[in-house]
Structures are given as C-alpha cells and as structure tokens.
Scaffold this active site. Structure first.
Site, PDB file in Angstrom:
ATOM      1  N   HIS A 262      36.669   4.201  35.084  1.00  0.00           N
ATOM      2  CA  HIS A 262      37.654   3.462  34.296  1.00  0.00           C
ATOM      3  C   HIS A 262      38.180   4.224  33.094  1.00  0.00           C
ATOM      4  O   HIS A 262      39.295   3.967  32.646  1.00  0.00           O
ATOM      5  CB  HIS A 262      37.066   2.123  33.839  1.00  0.00           C
ATOM      6  CG  HIS A 262      37.002   1.101  34.932  1.00  0.00           C
ATOM      7  ND1 HIS A 262      36.283   1.300  36.100  1.00  0.00           N
ATOM      8  CD2 HIS A 262      37.586  -0.125  35.064  1.00  0.00           C
ATOM      9  CE1 HIS A 262      36.410   0.233  36.880  1.00  0.00           C
ATOM     10  NE2 HIS A 262      37.194  -0.645  36.286  1.00  0.00           N
TER      11      HIS A 262
ATOM     12  N   GLU B 291      27.701  -7.373  27.035  1.00  0.00           N
ATOM     13  CA  GLU B 291      28.196  -6.002  27.069  1.00  0.00           C
ATOM     14  C   GLU B 291      27.684  -5.134  25.925  1.00  0.00           C
ATOM     15  O   GLU B 291      28.452  -4.476  25.225  1.00  0.00           O
ATOM     16  CB  GLU B 291      29.733  -6.008  27.049  1.00  0.00           C
ATOM     17  CG  GLU B 291      30.315  -4.752  27.632  1.00  0.00           C
ATOM     18  CD  GLU B 291      31.781  -4.919  28.005  1.00  0.00           C
ATOM     19  OE1 GLU B 291      32.468  -5.736  27.407  1.00  0.00           O
ATOM     20  OE2 GLU B 291      32.217  -4.216  28.922  1.00  0.00           O
TER      21      GLU B 291
ATOM     22  N   LYS C 158      27.028  -6.572  40.633  1.00  0.00           N
ATOM     23  CA  LYS C 158      27.602  -6.862  39.318  1.00  0.00           C
ATOM     24  C   LYS C 158      26.759  -7.922  38.605  1.00  0.00           C
ATOM     25  O   LYS C 158      26.497  -7.817  37.399  1.00  0.00           O
ATOM     26  CB  LYS C 158      29.058  -7.309  39.431  1.00  0.00           C
ATOM     27  CG  LYS C 158      29.702  -7.510  38.066  1.00  0.00           C
ATOM     28  CD  LYS C 158      31.210  -7.627  38.093  1.00  0.00           C
ATOM     29  CE  LYS C 158      31.732  -7.767  36.662  1.00  0.00           C
ATOM     30  NZ  LYS C 158      33.181  -7.980  36.585  1.00  0.00           N
TER      31      LYS C 158
ATOM     32  N   HIS D 234      41.953   4.240  32.977  1.00  0.00           N
ATOM     33  CA  HIS D 234      42.777   3.652  31.903  1.00  0.00           C
ATOM     34  C   HIS D 234      43.773   4.671  31.368  1.00  0.00           C
ATOM     35  O   HIS D 234      44.911   4.332  31.028  1.00  0.00           O
ATOM     36  CB  HIS D 234      41.881   3.152  30.769  1.00  0.00           C
ATOM     37  CG  HIS D 234      41.109   1.918  31.117  1.00  0.00           C
ATOM     38  ND1 HIS D 234      39.950   1.551  30.469  1.00  0.00           N
ATOM     39  CD2 HIS D 234      41.324   0.967  32.053  1.00  0.00           C
ATOM     40  CE1 HIS D 234      39.482   0.429  30.995  1.00  0.00           C
ATOM     41  NE2 HIS D 234      40.305   0.051  31.963  1.00  0.00           N
TER      42      HIS D 234
ATOM     43  N   ARG E  83      37.694 -27.400  22.972  1.00  0.00           N
ATOM     44  CA  ARG E  83      36.486 -26.596  22.767  1.00  0.00           C
ATOM     45  C   ARG E  83      35.646 -26.433  24.037  1.00  0.00           C
ATOM     46  O   ARG E  83      34.449 -26.182  23.955  1.00  0.00           O
ATOM     47  CB  ARG E  83      35.623 -27.174  21.642  1.00  0.00           C
ATOM     48  CG  ARG E  83      36.345 -27.292  20.308  1.00  0.00           C
ATOM     49  CD  ARG E  83      35.387 -27.522  19.152  1.00  0.00           C
ATOM     50  NE  ARG E  83      36.096 -27.724  17.900  1.00  0.00           N
ATOM     51  CZ  ARG E  83      36.449 -28.899  17.417  1.00  0.00           C
ATOM     52  NH1 ARG E  83      36.155 -29.994  18.086  1.00  0.00           N
ATOM     53  NH2 ARG E  83      37.101 -28.992  16.273  1.00  0.00           N
TER      54      ARG E  83
ATOM     55  N   HIS F 144      45.796  -1.061  38.844  1.00  0.00           N
ATOM     56  CA  HIS F 144      44.522  -0.776  38.186  1.00  0.00           C
ATOM     57  C   HIS F 144      43.525  -0.160  39.180  1.00  0.00           C
ATOM     58  O   HIS F 144      42.883   0.849  38.891  1.00  0.00           O
ATOM     59  CB  HIS F 144      43.959  -2.061  37.590  1.00  0.00           C
ATOM     60  CG  HIS F 144      42.588  -1.913  37.002  1.00  0.00           C
ATOM     61  ND1 HIS F 144      42.333  -1.181  35.869  1.00  0.00           N
ATOM     62  CD2 HIS F 144      41.380  -2.386  37.418  1.00  0.00           C
ATOM     63  CE1 HIS F 144      41.037  -1.215  35.605  1.00  0.00           C
ATOM     64  NE2 HIS F 144      40.437  -1.941  36.520  1.00  0.00           N
TER      65      HIS F 144
ATOM     66  N   ARG G 110      25.958  -2.812  30.890  1.00  0.00           N
ATOM     67  CA  ARG G 110      27.157  -3.280  31.567  1.00  0.00           C
ATOM     68  C   ARG G 110      28.262  -2.225  31.611  1.00  0.00           C
ATOM     69  O   ARG G 110      29.138  -2.269  32.474  1.00  0.00           O
ATOM     70  CB  ARG G 110      27.659  -4.541  30.842  1.00  0.00           C
ATOM     71  CG  ARG G 110      28.773  -5.258  31.552  1.00  0.00           C
ATOM     72  CD  ARG G 110      28.895  -6.670  31.018  1.00  0.00           C
ATOM     73  NE  ARG G 110      30.061  -7.342  31.530  1.00  0.00           N
ATOM     74  CZ  ARG G 110      30.283  -8.641  31.389  1.00  0.00           C
ATOM     75  NH1 ARG G 110      29.407  -9.378  30.743  1.00  0.00           N
ATOM     76  NH2 ARG G 110      31.361  -9.198  31.876  1.00  0.00           N
TER      77      ARG G 110
ATOM     78  N   LYS H 178      34.118 -12.860  31.683  1.00  0.00           N
ATOM     79  CA  LYS H 178      35.097 -12.342  30.729  1.00  0.00           C
ATOM     80  C   LYS H 178      36.440 -13.025  30.937  1.00  0.00           C
ATOM     81  O   LYS H 178      36.994 -12.999  32.035  1.00  0.00           O
ATOM     82  CB  LYS H 178      35.296 -10.840  30.940  1.00  0.00           C
ATOM     83  CG  LYS H 178      34.233  -9.956  30.355  1.00  0.00           C
ATOM     84  CD  LYS H 178      34.708  -8.525  30.456  1.00  0.00           C
ATOM     85  CE  LYS H 178      33.734  -7.538  29.907  1.00  0.00           C
ATOM     86  NZ  LYS H 178      34.283  -6.170  30.002  1.00  0.00           N
TER      87      LYS H 178
ATOM     88  N   ASN I 294      32.055   0.409  34.351  1.00  0.00           N
ATOM     89  CA  ASN I 294      33.313   1.085  34.055  1.00  0.00           C
ATOM     90  C   ASN I 294      33.386   2.484  34.663  1.00  0.00           C
ATOM     91  O   ASN I 294      34.215   3.294  34.254  1.00  0.00           O
ATOM     92  CB  ASN I 294      33.534   1.153  32.535  1.00  0.00           C
ATOM     93  CG  ASN I 294      33.901  -0.206  31.979  1.00  0.00           C
ATOM     94  OD1 ASN I 294      34.625  -0.968  32.606  1.00  0.00           O
ATOM     95  ND2 ASN I 294      33.381  -0.525  30.799  1.00  0.00           N
TER      96      ASN I 294
ATOM     97  N   GLU J 221      37.208  -1.107  43.565  1.00  0.00           N
ATOM     98  CA  GLU J 221      36.117  -1.704  42.788  1.00  0.00           C
ATOM     99  C   GLU J 221      34.896  -1.968  43.655  1.00  0.00           C
ATOM    100  O   GLU J 221      33.771  -2.010  43.157  1.00  0.00           O
ATOM    101  CB  GLU J 221      36.581  -2.997  42.098  1.00  0.00           C
ATOM    102  CG  GLU J 221      37.711  -2.811  41.081  1.00  0.00           C
ATOM    103  CD  GLU J 221      37.257  -2.311  39.700  1.00  0.00           C
ATOM    104  OE1 GLU J 221      36.047  -2.101  39.491  1.00  0.00           O
ATOM    105  OE2 GLU J 221      38.132  -2.107  38.827  1.00  0.00           O
TER     106      GLU J 221
END
Lengths: 368, 368
Positions: A254, A243, A233, A258, A127, A271, A247, A149, A251, A191
């Site tokens: 993106h 998010e 960031k 994507h 945990r 990417h 936030r 993340k 993207n 990025e």
C-alpha cells in the site's frame, strides 16, 4: 457463475460485546438463516449508490419488508469523490425527515465507499445505530468486512474523519459479483492475493491453483478466497483493533500503491491495481534487503499478472516517488516505513535506504 | 471566591479501558498534579470560543507549552446556534492544515457547546484522538463531565449527530467560575439541585444549608456540590452507559423543560432555567399521582427559587404543552413518559393522564 448452493461459510469476529459474523455464500439475500437474529426495528434505511440501486435495490427492499415496518432507500452518487460530508448528510437528512429513531437499522448495499459512509453514519446517528453490510464488490467483501473502519474524506486528506464502528453482520453474497466489471474483480483479487505472502503460504499455493476458477466466478472458489481473507484479516485486527502496530502489515503493497494513486491522480488506477503493482515493488525491496529469495518476487509477480493486475510501475521519477511515500501517513518523522516480507508468510515493518527503494522501483519500470 | 487552596477532589469514572478521573478544585490550571499522566504528544489543539478565549486562552496555552511542542488554538463562535457541522469543520481544518497526527490531544476550554463539539471532533479525527475537558461553566462541570455524550445539531434536530466518547480527564477548575454571569451560575445550580430529589436526600439537606455559600462562589461548597453531582451521575451512567434505561432519570425536569425551551424559542430561557421550572412541574405531577407528599413539592420549589431560577411556568396553553412534550425524544408511540419522583431520593419513568399533567402545569402558572 455456477448455480451450486453451498451452505454459507461463517467467519466469527470476536470483539467482546461488538462481536459479529461474516456470512459468505450464494443466494444469501433469499436465505432466511442469513438474516436470523439481526436487530429488529420498525424502520430500516438502505444506503446504496446510483449504480447498484437499479441492480439490487428492489430485491433488498423486498427482503427487508418482511423484517421492518418501513423500508427507506437513499441512493448516493457513485464514486470516491462523493465520500464527503455533503453526501453523508443526505443519509442524516433521510433519517431525520422520516423521523427514524435510535433503533433504526442501516443497510450498506454497495462497495467500499458506500460501506464507509453507511458505517460512519450509523456510528453518528443519535450517537450510534446498528448497521448491516452487504458488500457488492469483491474488494469490499474481503477488505471492508473486517476491521470496523468507517470514514469520510476531508478536502485536506482521505479518511480523516471517521470512527471505529462494527457492523451487526456482514453478508457477502457472491451472486452480487456477477455484475461486477472485470477490472474491479481483478482489483479485489489484489487484496486477496496479499494475504498469502504476509500470512499464509498454503493460501498462496491455493490461489495459484485456483485463480482461473476465481476469474470465472466459481462460487466454491470465491467462497474460500473471501473466507480465508476475512479470517486472516480478523486474526490480525483482533490483536490490534485500533491500529497500534500489527495491523499495519495489512498495508503490504500500500505504501507504493498510495504513491501510484496520488502520483497518477486518484481514479487513474483502481486502488486494487495500485496495490497489485505495489506488492511487486514491496517484494522486490524485500529481496534487495535480503529478506526473501528472488524466486518469491517472480512468483508473486506472475500471480498478480495472471489476476489481470498491472505489474509494471508507472514512470513517476524517483524524487516524486519518495516525496509521495513520505506524505503517506505511515511515514513518521520523515522516515518511510515499508511493510516488507520477511520470508514467505511473514511481514515486517522497517525503513529502507532511498537508493535501494529506487533500485526496486527501477527494476519494475518499463524503459522509457 | 475564597483563596483557600484545598487539595483537589477526585471522582474516578470506571469504564474499563475508557476509565478517567474528574478533578475538582481551585487553581488546577497551575497544579502539576492535575496534569500528570495525561497523554503526551507533539501537538495540542485548544478548542474554545470567542467569549472564553480572551479570559483563559492564554493561560491554558502557556500551561500546555510545557507539555507539547506545538500548541494551537481555535476559537469558535459562541452559542448553541453554532453547534453545527460548519463550525465543527473549523476544528478539522485547524488540525489538518497544521498536519496534526493521530496522537494530537484536544483540550475543550468552554461550556457545554465547546465540550460537545470538541469531544465529537476528537471522536472522529483520524477515527479518534484523546481529549481533555476544562469546563468553564458550572453546568458543564456537573453535566458534561460525566457520560461521554458528544454531538452536534442537525437542522432537523438537536444532538442528532454524535458519539459516545470519553475524555482522558476532566479538570473542573472552580476559579474559572469567577467570570461566569450570575444567570448562568443559577442555571448550573438547577442540574446540581436535581441530584437531591432523584438520588440523595442528604445532598438535598446539604444544598438547602449551603445554597448561600454556593451563590457566593465559596470554593469548599462548590467543590462538594460538583463532586457529589459527578459522583451520582457517574453511578447512574456507569450502570447504563448507552442510555438504555436507568440513565433516563437524569432527565428529571427535562421533559417539561424542553417544552419550555422549544415553546418560548431556544435561548429565551437558559436550559438550566427551564429545567429548574420543569422540576417544579415534575414534582407537582408526582404529588398529584400520589407518589410524593405535597411538602416535598413546596420544599423543592423554595430551593429552586432561592437558587435564582424561575418557578412559574410560562403560559404556553395546554395543547401546545402536550404537543411539545410528545415530540420530545422520550415520547414513544405518542405516549409521554415522565421522569417522576417516587418518594424522596428515587425517580421513576411513567406516563400520566393528560388531565393530571394539565392540572400540574396550571398549578404553577401565573393567572393571566
């Protein structure tokens, strides 16, 4: 890479009792100050991959011997395709077979995939145990260092199973970038470039002036680029850790990116390459909506091209483009919400008419 | 069970932005006030097991139809042996196959295993979705309602992979206990009885006076017992959410109990049965260390026996006993730390000489 040893840059990430620091510099692995104050424990586990382990695994293990009684290493298979439960479980197996307790510190030595998996393993093992990130790609240094993340993929979706979990520290050792393939360096620059148009016009100026130094792996230039990216960031994430809204501006590029990755098959473009081209398309769409001048589109496109990134969109066909962007997780109720520029240094989320989206893509697609 | 409809009891769990309420009462499933203010979302997923689904699955689904556009159900195989990744993944499969987004609410309808797995799935799905607990066993109502512990087992250890993750609400509907096997009712009483000696002498008095009512499923008695247990656990956990120290007192009886479970093979005795007997042994050891009077040992033993729980220790052999307790996770550096009583209403953690431990076990083991 120059041999200058500048003092490391420090970016504090303020998240209450989950606060931590990002250290950015050359030679961090051997710099005592970079390790001071990290959690002490009997056991440590280095999580890395089979590409990075032969390059830096031994040096890190040696460094950690001074801090932990026992230093274990697990080298995962390299690549996004292995970001799954089976591979994650190799981390748990290693920890449990060695009887590691809940104070064990995990060290993520690798790119984004290693960071995501190590972070998620740390979030779940007993945990929650502490972990330290040592990102070895430029993309991971600017993108994974901030935000907490962590995730693995599920056969039915990328990053579907994960946690928000913060590291104890991030050590961005710029020396580790010397072995990075040129194509991945460019992908990382995508990025970095992103932060100029969405948040910081002065940073965009600096990037234009410093791009050759960055491509030459100049430590001072890399250090500033990584630091400023992490700062921006952190500012965004600090206001929206889970998010909910703001936030999403991270993207930028993106949604188009994507679609490129999915449309060409994952792995065809990196990417960062897809994001580079995606930023050109998002800027173009912003201009066609009257949100920015055409000159800014040209300016961004030129910088992205200089960084070694593709600026011509692949020929997917407009129906396929729209379909791919609708399944992207930012589409709510079937409406695609784009991150667009609203002047230089400001991003906004909004839908756009399909016809304008088609025009924007067409404008940057090579004639067939 | 009486048909009295008392107003539900409410236990607030104060954990900052993760605060929630436990509601305890009869007929909660059909009580509008019990559901007010819970997260609204298009999709809901009921996670239950194949034993509980036929009893209460349809009633809950019907109730939720009024709150969600789509109500899905996944019935997991019943039993601790299924608390693993493969079974957890059935929850993720169900969510992803139906295209459930990050606002989806999960409902845990079942005992501790269902609660642990649903909570962990909620913690991980898209990095966190809300979940509501509807515990259907007395043990789960008093033990899983508070603390935010979620987990699955790994082949090398129980509850090794999990998260601290809080529910949006816990609805302890006492009506659901009417179908609970008598043996499981007793097992739940073990965890309730525990709170008297470690924290609340008046509650121990009340339990002695009310045990027959509890065994008869009297709603008023059950309601008070569940509420007081949750309050005490909440008080302890609130001071030690991540189990650094004080929270360990909740493991009174558990070091001996875990040894019984492991020594006889998991499933031979129910967890609550092993804890019941373990409390007798822990009290005995406390008396032999001079921490409590012998009269308190006799008093606890009598109450535990009246609750339908075993008070005679199984004949494992002292070497096996000590070995099993040393591998329990509370043993640090090979020293077993017992949760002992230090007077009535106060618990303490401390080691004890092997010889005294052997005497305590022997005193409550039937002659061979």
């Amino acid at each position: 890479m120059t041999s200058d040893r500048l003092a490391p840059q420090r970016v504090p990430i303020a998240l209450g009792d989950r606060s931590y620091e990002i250290l950015i510099g050359s030679g961090l692995l051997s710099l005592d100050g970079a390790w001071a104050g990290l959690p002490a424990s009997a056991d440590a586990l280095i999580v890395t991959n089979t590409t990075v382990a032969p390059l830096y695994g031994a040096a890190l293990a040696e460094r950690l011997q001074a801090r932990h009684r026992r230093v274990l290493t697990v080298a995962l298979p390299d690549g996004e395709v292995h970001k799954d439960w089976t591979t994650l479980n190799r981390i748990f197996d290693a920890l449990l077979e060695a009887g590691c307790d809940r104070k064990t510190v995990l060290y993520a030595l690798g790119g984004g995939v290693v960071g995501d998996m190590t972070g998620f393993a740390a979030a779940c093992y007993m945990r929650g145990v502490p972990f330290v990130q040592l990102p070895t790609t430029l993309l991971a240094q600017v993108d994974s260092s901030v935000g907490g993340k962590t995730a693995i993929n599920h056969p039915l979706g990328k990053n579907m199973i994960g946690a928000f979990y913060q590291p104890a520290r991030v050590l961005c050792d710029l020396d580790l970038l010397s072995t990075l393939p040129r194509r991945e360096l460019s992908a990382g620059l995508a990025e970095i470039i992103k932060y100029g148009p969405i948040a910081d016009p002065a940073f965009l100026d600096w990037l234009e002036a410093s791009l050759d130094d960055l491509l030459a792996l100049d430590v001072a230039a890399l250090s500033h680029a990584v630091r400023r990216s992490c700062e921006i960031k952190a500012w965004v994430v600090g206001q929206d850790e889970r998010e909910a809204g703001l936030r999403a501006i991270l993207n930028f590029g993106h949604t188009f990116g994507h679609a490129i990755e999915a449309g060409l098959g994952y792995g065809a473009w990196l990417h960062g390459e897809a994001v580079g081209c995606g930023m050109v398309l998002a800027a173009e769409l912003s201009a066609r909506l009257g949100l920015i001048d055409r000159a800014l589109v040209d300016r961004l496109r030129a910088l992205i091209a200089r960084a070694g990134l593709p600026v011509q969109a692949p020929r997917l066909g407009i129906h396929r483009w729209l379909e791919l962007m609708r399944v992207d997780k930012k589409a709510e109720g079937g409406e695609i919400r784009f991150v667009l520029l609203d002047g230089l240094g400001r991003a906004t989320m909004r839908p756009a008419p399909d016809a304008l989206v088609a025009e924007a893509i067409e404008a940057h697609t090579a004639p067939s």
